[in-house]
Structure formats: structure tokens, C-alpha cells
Design an enzyme around this catalytic site. Sequence first.
Site, PDB file in Angstrom:
ATOM      1  CG  ASP A 159      -0.142   0.158   2.674  1.00 13.70           C
ATOM      2  OD1 ASP A 159       1.093  -0.746   2.540  1.00 13.70           O
ATOM      3  OD2 ASP A 159      -0.562   0.554   3.631  1.00 13.70           O
ATOM      4  CD  GLU A 160      -1.243   4.695   2.721  1.00 15.90           C
ATOM      5  OE1 GLU A 160      -2.212   5.728   2.997  1.00 15.90           O
ATOM      6  OE2 GLU A 160      -0.469   4.173   3.781  1.00 15.90           O
TER       7      GLU A 160
HETATM    8  C1  NGO Z   1      -4.249   3.044   5.480  1.00 18.56           C
HETATM    9  C2  NGO Z   1      -2.765   3.109   5.350  1.00 18.56           C
HETATM   10  C3  NGO Z   1      -2.056   2.820   6.812  1.00 18.56           C
HETATM   11  C4  NGO Z   1      -2.793   3.809   7.908  1.00 18.56           C
HETATM   12  C5  NGO Z   1      -4.358   3.378   7.947  1.00 18.56           C
HETATM   13  C6  NGO Z   1      -5.162   4.308   8.989  1.00 18.56           C
HETATM   14  C7  NGO Z   1      -3.720   1.467   4.815  1.00 18.56           C
HETATM   15  C8  NGO Z   1      -3.841   0.021   3.938  1.00 18.56           C
HETATM   16  N1  NGO Z   1      -2.468   1.997   4.705  1.00 18.56           N
HETATM   17  O1  NGO Z   1      -4.696   1.965   5.392  1.00 18.56           O
HETATM   18  O2  NGO Z   1      -0.812   2.925   7.032  1.00 18.56           O
HETATM   19  O3  NGO Z   1      -2.401   3.190   9.141  1.00 18.56           O
HETATM   20  O4  NGO Z   1      -4.761   3.828   6.785  1.00 18.56           O
HETATM   21  O5  NGO Z   1      -6.411   4.301   8.792  1.00 18.56           O
END
Ligand code: NGO
Length: 528
Positions: free
Chosen positions: A332-333
Amino acid sequence: MRQHHRTLRLLGSLLLVAMGVSVTGAAPAQAASPTPLDRVVPAPASVAPSGSPYRITPDTRIRVDDSREARRTGEYLATVLRPSTGYRLPVTAHGAGGIRLRLAEGPFGAEGYRLDSGRKGVTITAAKPAGLFHGVQTLRQLLPPAVEKDSVQPGPWLVAGGTIQDTPRYGWRGAMLDVSRHFFTVDQVKRYIDQLALYKINKLHLHLSDDQGWRIAIDSWPRLATYGGSTQVGGGPGGHYTKADYKEIVRYAASRYLEVVPEIDMPGHTNAALASYAELNCDGVAPPLYTGTDVGFSSLCVGKEITYDFVDDVIRELAALTPGRYLHIGGDEAHSTSHADYVKFMDRVQPIVAEYGKTVIGWHQLTGANPSRGALAQYWGLDGTSAEEKAQVAAAARGGTGIILSPADRIYLDMKYTADTPLGLDWAGLVEVKRSYDWDPGTYLPGAPASAIRGVEAPLWTETIAKSADIEYMAFPRLAGAAELGWSPASTHEWEAYKVRLAAQGPRWEALGIGYYRSPQVPWQTAE
Ligand code: NGO
């Protein structure tokens, strides 16, 4: 005079208790009539009330087949019932009547069960041990909430008569705990496991690494845990699991029929690793440890060979510790990794997971690369996610990628309930109990075939969550709704009926010492 008043008040209270009336309100201290068979969360697939109730007495035995698993679940049930009933409840292969746990062929599948209750006894029948365990959770909920207390309670201990036949809608009913942003001890994780088991959750996904902390010992890269695990959000002491700790979590989870799914998030969310080993950085310089809550700033160095040695070592050691089928690689991200690098990285890393005998899971961004055959993608979008992104996930689903649904504006347990919720985040919106419950996993993702949906998982990210009481306040009551979304047939899904069943859980949580959010949307019963 004051003493006299106190005595009178006490006498009055005792009288009320004797009459079965709660001192704090109008609810009976112990219901004289048993809990209806359908007042269970998650809702059973089918319920047929009939005949007289069964009453647990000082003579009740817990009868088990001569199998290790049935005996273990029998002992587990006895451990729940003995303190509050004060009865001996021997677990035995002999005798007649009583509570019987029976393994037998039948249309129960891997996790289903049938519960038959009548004047002479209660029998739980299942084809597999997990089914017996889930049946025992149903039996618990059919008994008065005071059964959960750890001191002797008055009873009576009645189980309504009739039959429940129950099998889950989905094989994946997960909960994720982020032990990276804040570290949670083995005992804290066990406490959560026990709470998850009550609602028939069968996967515990542990988010073991992130920018703020690396939480699992890796022998070939020891500084990951000793240095990378030495802090957390806000700069506390952090911590990590030794291999023995992790094995103990896996063992305990398995004893409650939960499979542990470990996650090492990559190529982003890796500051703790990058801080621990300078050579993992493209510029060879280790960044400082990080204790803030920003996301998207770190990346493994996709062009360096040592990155894949590192990933191989970590996955090999983690796979060896994990009896479950899955290994979650995050994904993710990855905002600090170019798209080309992201694809390249995932193309190299997914085969490593397969080489060590595990199936890949990634957050749904993995569908923007080339998910390997059999991989699962965990969808964490929300209503506002772009149509394009949803279409990408749906296309992967049509192509054979299984989907786990964790929509952030529905079952992210770290979202605030209301603007006043003291803990949690609100980037995905405010998520009250009704909103969290009121959706259908089968039709949720447009264009994804229903058969691609493997189930649901409720993640709890812990940027603002530091202790067990925080976990519980955010998880309860929404966790129960997520569990029902995963277990119960779509035909039972209805908020008006659910909120009444949910309300009945309140006194049980109080008996278990769980401090939950008393949502005004739910007609809570007065505490006992
Ligand atoms: C996102 C992010 C996380 C955060 C979270 C907080 C995902 C999959 N990546 O979810 O790093 O902690 O939001 O709600």
C-alpha cells in the site's frame, strides 16, 4: 441515622436482587426465560425453536468424543462455565445427557455445526473441530451474560430448546491488528484473540512492520527488531516479538481456531528497516527512526540486489514460523516508489513468497502490478475511491485474484464513530455502528464476481491506539458487525433486527470487562 439508611437501602437491594430485578435499572438480574435461539451474533444460518429448555446443573457433564480436538474444546467450554456457575462440569467421554460435543459426518463443511437443545441436554455436532468450537461460541451466547463473569453467579443456566444449523457465508473472516504503530504484548494480543473467537473470526492478520517499528525478530538481520523495533508513534519504548513470542501467539490463535496471517509491508512503509541497515537505502545512508504518523515517504531500494537478499531472508524466516497458508506483503501507499519500480519489485518478491510455500496477499494496490496466480488482494477503498481504481480491482477479481473486503469507511476499526470520539482517525469519514454494518460484501465492489469475494476483514490501525482498553473501545461494537458480515447469510442481514441482537451483547461485554462505545443507534439493555 445514616447507617440505618444504608442498611435499609441494602435490604431493599437484596430484595430486588432476590426478585430478579437489577439494582441499577429495570432489567432482570438473571432472565427467568432463556435467550431466544436467534439472539446470537453473528446470526445463525437457520434457527428452529422447539420444546423445553436445557438447564445446566451441578451434575452436568461435558461429554466429548474420544478425540484430542473435541476434548480440547470441551475443556475450553468448561473453563468458560466453571467460574460463574460454580459447578464441576467434568469433561468426560462417558455418561448420558449433559452438554455433548460430537464430531460426525454431515453437511457442516469445515466450520459449520448443528446445535440441538432440549430438556435432556445440548448436543453440538460438527464435521470438523473448528465447527465444534464455533458451536460452543453460540452456546455461550445462549446462556445469560453473567456466565462470562469470573465469580459464582446465581443462575439459572438455561439454554432454549430447538435446533440451530449454521455454516459461514465466507471462509475469510478476519481482524487485523497493527502492532507496529504501537506495540502490543503477547498477553494483549491473546486478550484480543479471545474476543475475536467469541464472534467466530478465523483470521488474525498481524501488521508486523511499518515506518514506526519492526516487531518480529529476524535472526539474519537482528537490528530490525533490536533497533527498528525500539520505538513507536509518539516515541514510546516500542518492542518486538521474539520467535518464541510469535510462536506462542500462533499457538494460542490456533487453539481458538484462528489462523495468523503475518504482514511485512513493502516496498513502502519500511522506514524502520531502512533505519536499521544503511545498506538497504539507495544512497547508503540510514534515516533516523520515525515516531510520527505520516505515510508514503519510505521505500526499499528496488534497484539494489541486497534488497532481494533481505526480502528472501525475512520471508524465509517468517514463513518457517508460520503454519498458516498466507503471507501478506503489504504494497500500500508506495508513494516514494515509481510505478515501474513497484511493478518490478512485486514481480520479484511474489515468487519468493511462493518459494517458501506461502500464498501472497497484498493491499489492493497490488492489482496495479501483476498479482501472482492465487494471490489475494485486500480492498481498503471507500465510497469516494475513483471508479478507475475500483475497476482495476474488479478486473483483477475477474482474472482470478481473490478479494478480501476491508472498506475503510465501513470496517476500519480505527475510524472515529463521531466527531467526539476521543480516539481514532477520520480520513475515511466518521463510521457509526449502522454505517459499519449496513452493506453487502457480495455486491459491494461493482464488476467483481461474487465468487471472487473471499470474505471480510476489519483492520485496526494503531496510530492513536496504545492499550487494550483503546482496542476494545474502537472494536466494540463494530467488530461484531464485521463478523456478522463475514459469517451470516445475506438473507439475515437487516439492521433493525441486528441492532436488537447487538444490544444483547452489551451486558456480556460488561461481564467480560470490555469497555465498548455505547452508540445511541443501538437500544442497549440496562447493565446487570
Ligand atoms: C491506511 C494506511 C495505513 C494507515 C491507515 C489508517 C492502509 C492499507 N494503509 O490503510 O498505513 O495506518 O490507513 O487508517
